[in-house]
Motif scaffolding. Sequence first.
Motif, PDB file in Angstrom:
ATOM      1  N   LYS A  88      39.048  15.719  -4.059  1.00 28.11           N
ATOM      2  CA  LYS A  88      39.494  14.948  -3.055  1.00 28.11           C
ATOM      3  C   LYS A  88      39.984  15.818  -1.944  1.00 28.11           C
ATOM      4  CE  LYS A  88      41.094  11.129  -5.176  1.00 28.11           C
ATOM      5  NZ  LYS A  88      41.455   9.645  -5.011  1.00 28.11           N
ATOM      6  N   ASN A 115      38.047  21.372   0.657  1.00 34.74           N
ATOM      7  CA  ASN A 115      36.949  21.093   2.145  1.00 34.74           C
ATOM      8  C   ASN A 115      35.934  20.105   2.507  1.00 34.74           C
ATOM      9  OD1 ASN A 115      39.188  22.751   3.416  1.00 34.74           O
ATOM     10  ND2 ASN A 115      38.139  24.639   2.514  1.00 34.74           N
ATOM     11  N   TYR A 147      34.057  17.413   0.739  1.00 34.51           N
ATOM     12  CA  TYR A 147      34.861  16.411   0.830  1.00 34.51           C
ATOM     13  C   TYR A 147      35.703  15.937   1.365  1.00 34.51           C
ATOM     14  CZ  TYR A 147      36.845  11.303  -1.006  1.00 34.51           C
ATOM     15  OH  TYR A 147      36.570  10.957  -1.107  1.00 34.51           O
ATOM     16  N   ILE A 148      36.333  16.253   2.523  1.00 32.96           N
ATOM     17  CA  ILE A 148      37.260  15.853   3.643  1.00 32.96           C
ATOM     18  C   ILE A 148      36.016  15.848   5.002  1.00 32.96           C
ATOM     19  CG2 ILE A 148      39.005  16.593   5.341  1.00 32.96           C
ATOM     20  CD1 ILE A 148      40.509  18.084   2.541  1.00 32.96           C
ATOM     21  N   TYR A 170      33.746  13.274   4.525  1.00 35.06           N
ATOM     22  CA  TYR A 170      34.801  12.257   4.875  1.00 35.06           C
ATOM     23  C   TYR A 170      34.427  11.663   5.888  1.00 35.06           C
ATOM     24  CZ  TYR A 170      38.226   8.482   3.090  1.00 35.06           C
ATOM     25  OH  TYR A 170      38.805   7.083   3.495  1.00 35.06           O
ATOM     26  N   THR A 171      35.280  12.630   7.277  1.00 29.71           N
ATOM     27  CA  THR A 171      36.075  12.601   8.562  1.00 29.71           C
ATOM     28  C   THR A 171      34.650  12.361   9.625  1.00 29.71           C
ATOM     29  OG1 THR A 171      35.909  15.207   8.424  1.00 29.71           O
ATOM     30  CG2 THR A 171      37.685  14.193   8.820  1.00 29.71           C
ATOM     31  N   MET A 179      33.236   9.092   9.110  1.00 29.99           N
ATOM     32  CA  MET A 179      34.990   7.939   9.022  1.00 29.99           C
ATOM     33  C   MET A 179      34.575   8.035  11.245  1.00 29.99           C
ATOM     34  SD  MET A 179      38.599   7.710   9.434  1.00 29.99           S
ATOM     35  CE  MET A 179      38.554   9.347  10.145  1.00 29.99           C
ATOM     36  N   VAL A 227      33.204   4.689  12.587  1.00 31.21           N
ATOM     37  CA  VAL A 227      33.921   3.917  14.312  1.00 31.21           C
ATOM     38  C   VAL A 227      33.590   3.728  15.417  1.00 31.21           C
ATOM     39  CG1 VAL A 227      35.942   4.259  15.269  1.00 31.21           C
ATOM     40  CG2 VAL A 227      36.236   4.906  12.912  1.00 31.21           C
ATOM     41  N   LEU A 266      31.178   1.712  15.614  1.00 28.61           N
ATOM     42  CA  LEU A 266      31.211   0.717  16.300  1.00 28.61           C
ATOM     43  C   LEU A 266      32.279   0.203  17.699  1.00 28.61           C
ATOM     44  CD1 LEU A 266      32.354  -2.138  14.255  1.00 28.61           C
ATOM     45  CD2 LEU A 266      34.435  -1.269  14.140  1.00 28.61           C
ATOM     46  N   LEU A 267      32.364   0.937  17.543  1.00 26.79           N
ATOM     47  CA  LEU A 267      33.314   0.754  19.151  1.00 26.79           C
ATOM     48  C   LEU A 267      31.987   0.429  20.186  1.00 26.79           C
ATOM     49  CD1 LEU A 267      36.425   2.907  19.111  1.00 26.79           C
ATOM     50  CD2 LEU A 267      36.659   0.681  18.456  1.00 26.79           C
ATOM     51  N   LEU A 288      30.072  -2.611  20.709  1.00 28.42           N
ATOM     52  CA  LEU A 288      31.101  -3.407  21.105  1.00 28.42           C
ATOM     53  C   LEU A 288      31.426  -3.523  22.420  1.00 28.42           C
ATOM     54  CD1 LEU A 288      33.576  -5.769  20.130  1.00 28.42           C
ATOM     55  CD2 LEU A 288      34.883  -3.681  20.236  1.00 28.42           C
ATOM     56  N   TRP A 320      28.531  -4.715  24.213  1.00 32.78           N
ATOM     57  CA  TRP A 320      27.940  -5.830  24.268  1.00 32.78           C
ATOM     58  C   TRP A 320      29.565  -6.840  24.937  1.00 32.78           C
ATOM     59  CZ3 TRP A 320      31.939  -9.002  20.117  1.00 32.78           C
ATOM     60  CH2 TRP A 320      30.496 -10.108  20.523  1.00 32.78           C
ATOM     61  N   LEU A 321      30.567  -6.604  25.351  1.00 35.08           N
ATOM     62  CA  LEU A 321      31.799  -7.085  26.517  1.00 35.08           C
ATOM     63  C   LEU A 321      31.526  -6.315  27.161  1.00 35.08           C
ATOM     64  CD1 LEU A 321      33.939  -6.856  23.775  1.00 35.08           C
ATOM     65  CD2 LEU A 321      33.105  -8.953  24.520  1.00 35.08           C
ATOM     66  N   PRO A 368      41.802  11.329   1.143  1.00 31.75           N
ATOM     67  CA  PRO A 368      41.317  12.770   1.231  1.00 31.75           C
ATOM     68  C   PRO A 368      43.105  12.430   1.433  1.00 31.75           C
ATOM     69  CG  PRO A 368      39.724  12.936   2.229  1.00 31.75           C
ATOM     70  CD  PRO A 368      40.169  11.244   2.101  1.00 31.75           C
ATOM     71  N   ARG A 394      44.904  14.661   2.343  1.00 34.95           N
ATOM     72  CA  ARG A 394      45.594  15.739   3.606  1.00 34.95           C
ATOM     73  C   ARG A 394      45.177  15.243   4.910  1.00 34.95           C
ATOM     74  NH1 ARG A 394      43.811  21.596   2.500  1.00 34.95           N
ATOM     75  NH2 ARG A 394      41.893  20.634   2.148  1.00 34.95           N
ATOM     76  N   ILE A 395      44.698  14.362   4.690  1.00 33.26           N
ATOM     77  CA  ILE A 395      44.297  13.647   6.130  1.00 33.26           C
ATOM     78  C   ILE A 395      44.419  11.820   6.457  1.00 33.26           C
ATOM     79  CG2 ILE A 395      41.815  15.622   6.430  1.00 33.26           C
ATOM     80  CD1 ILE A 395      40.497  13.402   6.221  1.00 33.26           C
ATOM     81  N   ALA A 399      37.453  -9.313  27.977  1.00 28.58           N
ATOM     82  CA  ALA A 399      36.916  -9.674  28.223  1.00 28.58           C
ATOM     83  C   ALA A 399      37.071 -11.472  28.053  1.00 28.58           C
ATOM     84  CB  ALA A 399      35.737  -9.850  27.204  1.00 28.58           C
TER      85      ALA A 399
END
Lengths: 261, 200
Positions: free
Chosen positions: A5, A8, A10-11, A14-15, A18, A22, A25-26, A29, A32-33, B63, B65-66, B88
């Motif tokens: 985990k 490098n 994996y990291i 992962y990022t 992510m 995110v 999603l934002l 949203l 929509w709003l 992880p 580290r982050i 809103a």
Amino acid sequence: MAINKNSNVYIIIYTVVMVVIVGTLLATLATWLKPTQDANVLNEQKVSIMKAFGEADANFDEVVTMGRITAGEFVAVEEAADVQAVFALLGNRKALGEATDELPIFKFEKDGVAKYVLPIVGKGLWGDIWGYVSLYVVDGKLTISGIVMDHAGETPGLGAEIASAGVQGSFADKVLYNEAGEFAVRMQKGGAQNEHQVDAITGGTKTCDGVNAMLETSISKYKSFLDTLTVAVAEDTTAEEQPAEEPVEEANVESVNVEEE
Amino acid sequence: MKLSKNFTNPLAANNPVIVQILGICSALAVTVKLEPALVMGLSVTFVTAFSNLIMSLLRNGLPSRIRIIVQLVVIATLVIVVDQFLRAYMYDVSKQLSVYVGLIITNCIVMGRVEAFALGNKPWDSFVDGVANGIGYALILVIVAFFRELFGSGTLFGFDVLARFGYTNNALMLFPPMALIIIGCIIWVHRSINKDLQEK
């Protein structure tokens, strides 16, 4: 094989995952709003304008005529796209402050008295100040009927008082121009001394200076139009206050009747 | 048993504001009126609850580290969600709260709970811990706002209360130092009730 985990690879995976989740999603949203948020901003502008008119309960869409001042002439704004452009300009204080043509204006008539609301923008001590001022003609003089002001970050209790009903109320019935035709409305340190001046706020001198500058620069841009207004109203008064919309014939008959009596 | 203790502990004995002295900044800034204080409290509760839940779910694949960066991204996302919804659907309140909604990201309670609790506990426990800490924060905000609005503006939730008895508003209550003084008084009362909190 167990996943390391802290490797490098994996990291980085992962990022990336992510951020994509995110971000999606934002963005969804926010899209929509957005319409609801825009409607809130628009509604606030309309409510502020109605407050400046002193008719906080009236429905903006029903009673107000929107217009733009182009070369000193009032041009009504009716097309949906133009209406949108006007409100977009009101929401953009920098562009509004720099505008010199197609200046937004709002007209509201009640009991035969026409009032005009102009947007005002300027700088206070710490940041932007802005608002709407409502003008009408009394005894041939341009007079303030109401004002609404707000600020980005003036000092609470001092400069921020420009957003209070008390300070705004003291602008009512102030006459814009003095005998020499100079712009004379100002927040006066030491207290108002004539029909043009308003009491300044103790401890809020810099903000008051900002308000003075804001009023003068913003209103002066409308000068050519406002001048026609006083002349037009003066003519109306000399014409025995005949409502302009009445058919000419009828008006003649009435004036003859008056003579006969 | 453990769950109920998880829930009640942050409300009083280990309250994040008056025992751990976290989240003081917003407690000073948004407690002039009850309504924004309540909305702020609920917003923080939402953020602490869900950041705890999400980080607890992620804790095994995270992880180390982050770790902090991931926490920040999760918390910031939740805060933006709250901010967008307030803009809103509660426009007036969101204007009053202004930057303080965005500043929930920096509220020590949120990250503190993620670090101290969520990364070492199961999702449901973490969620309860987040809710309880949020409510513990909201509770103090509401108490402070109650006194500041009542004596500063003579109203509660905008309704006239003291004004009708001829009370003159005390502008001192509206200034931030007064929030600090009231929090000080709450801590005083709290410590005289919970004797084990008193330093020897």
